[in-house]
Design a protein around this motif. Sequence first.
Motif, PDB file in Angstrom:
ATOM      1  N   LEU A  77     -61.355   5.075  16.612  1.00 27.61           N
ATOM      2  CA  LEU A  77     -61.951   6.118  15.773  1.00 27.61           C
ATOM      3  C   LEU A  77     -63.195   5.615  15.062  1.00 27.61           C
ATOM      4  O   LEU A  77     -64.224   6.289  15.036  1.00 27.61           O
ATOM      5  CB  LEU A  77     -60.922   6.622  14.748  1.00 27.61           C
ATOM      6  N   LEU A  78     -63.114   4.404  14.501  1.00 23.91           N
ATOM      7  CA  LEU A  78     -64.261   3.869  13.773  1.00 23.91           C
ATOM      8  C   LEU A  78     -65.411   3.523  14.710  1.00 23.91           C
ATOM      9  O   LEU A  78     -66.568   3.774  14.389  1.00 23.91           O
ATOM     10  CB  LEU A  78     -63.843   2.633  12.971  1.00 23.91           C
ATOM     11  N   GLN A  79     -65.113   2.951  15.859  1.00 21.84           N
ATOM     12  CA  GLN A  79     -66.185   2.606  16.797  1.00 21.84           C
ATOM     13  C   GLN A  79     -66.768   3.853  17.466  1.00 21.84           C
ATOM     14  O   GLN A  79     -67.896   3.823  17.937  1.00 21.84           O
ATOM     15  CB  GLN A  79     -65.671   1.638  17.855  1.00 21.84           C
ATOM     16  N   PHE A  84     -67.499  12.225  15.480  1.00 18.30           N
ATOM     17  CA  PHE A  84     -68.536  13.205  15.189  1.00 18.30           C
ATOM     18  C   PHE A  84     -69.353  13.554  16.428  1.00 18.30           C
ATOM     19  O   PHE A  84     -69.693  14.715  16.642  1.00 18.30           O
ATOM     20  CB  PHE A  84     -69.460  12.689  14.085  1.00 18.30           C
ATOM     21  N   ASP A  85     -69.661  12.553  17.259  1.00 19.82           N
ATOM     22  CA  ASP A  85     -70.452  12.834  18.459  1.00 19.82           C
ATOM     23  C   ASP A  85     -69.713  13.774  19.405  1.00 19.82           C
ATOM     24  O   ASP A  85     -70.308  14.685  19.985  1.00 19.82           O
ATOM     25  CB  ASP A  85     -70.800  11.533  19.182  1.00 19.82           C
ATOM     26  N   ARG A  90     -69.111  19.290  21.574  1.00 22.50           N
ATOM     27  CA  ARG A  90     -68.301  20.465  21.907  1.00 22.50           C
ATOM     28  C   ARG A  90     -68.696  21.712  21.141  1.00 22.50           C
ATOM     29  O   ARG A  90     -68.572  22.819  21.648  1.00 22.50           O
ATOM     30  CB  ARG A  90     -66.831  20.156  21.676  1.00 22.50           C
ATOM     31  N   VAL A  91     -69.176  21.549  19.901  1.00 22.35           N
ATOM     32  CA  VAL A  91     -69.495  22.718  19.080  1.00 22.35           C
ATOM     33  C   VAL A  91     -70.906  23.229  19.350  1.00 22.35           C
ATOM     34  O   VAL A  91     -71.141  24.439  19.393  1.00 22.35           O
ATOM     35  CB  VAL A  91     -69.304  22.390  17.578  1.00 22.35           C
ATOM     36  N   PHE A  92     -71.866  22.315  19.553  1.00 24.17           N
ATOM     37  CA  PHE A  92     -73.264  22.748  19.660  1.00 24.17           C
ATOM     38  C   PHE A  92     -73.860  22.561  21.061  1.00 24.17           C
ATOM     39  O   PHE A  92     -74.477  23.475  21.600  1.00 24.17           O
ATOM     40  CB  PHE A  92     -74.137  21.993  18.654  1.00 24.17           C
TER      41      PHE A  92
END
Length: 194
Positions: A77-79, A84-85, A90-92
């Motif tokens: 998750l941290l790496q 966010f990417d 997926r959203v934009f």
Amino acid sequence: MPHTLGNVTLFSDYLSHALPTTELLTGMDESSEAREQLAVTVAALLGIGLAALLFLPGSLFEARRSGQSTDHPSVTLLQGGWGFDRLYDRVFVRPWLSLTRNSHDRLDRGFDWLAACAESCHGWMSHTQTGHVRWYAATVAVGTLMSCLVCLRCDDYGSLAAHTHPNSRGTLRMDGTAMVSPCSSFDRDRCLVG
């Protein structure tokens, strides 16, 4: 610059009409303000140093990190930038690509329609363009003269909102007073407004 660091106020004097000026809090002396400024500066420098130790190439912890397993979910998750990417993709990105991917995409149809309308208006308007400047000037002069006559006629014989009385040839003004039309019965056909 704060007054504890030399009290140079060139920039703050320039911005004082747009931004509020800061004053010392009541009960706070200059030494306590200087201590707070020093604490904030030290915290910022410590954060920069810690980031350099952890993330710069050749840092102390680089060899330790290379031996670690990346199977743990928190490391992944941290790496992965907290996901966010993937969320942004997926959203934009994917919806935008689905709208614009094919050759006849839906977003371009509106602009294609606008271009077609502009071309057809150009075709219609180009028929009126003959290059006869005298004809253009005569058309403008006649249009101006007709507009002036209509305006004068409305001023002389009542506004366009005046009502015609059904029992007479006159016109009632908005204030209720009668106005007789200048047209007689034999020349009524030649009057512009009757």
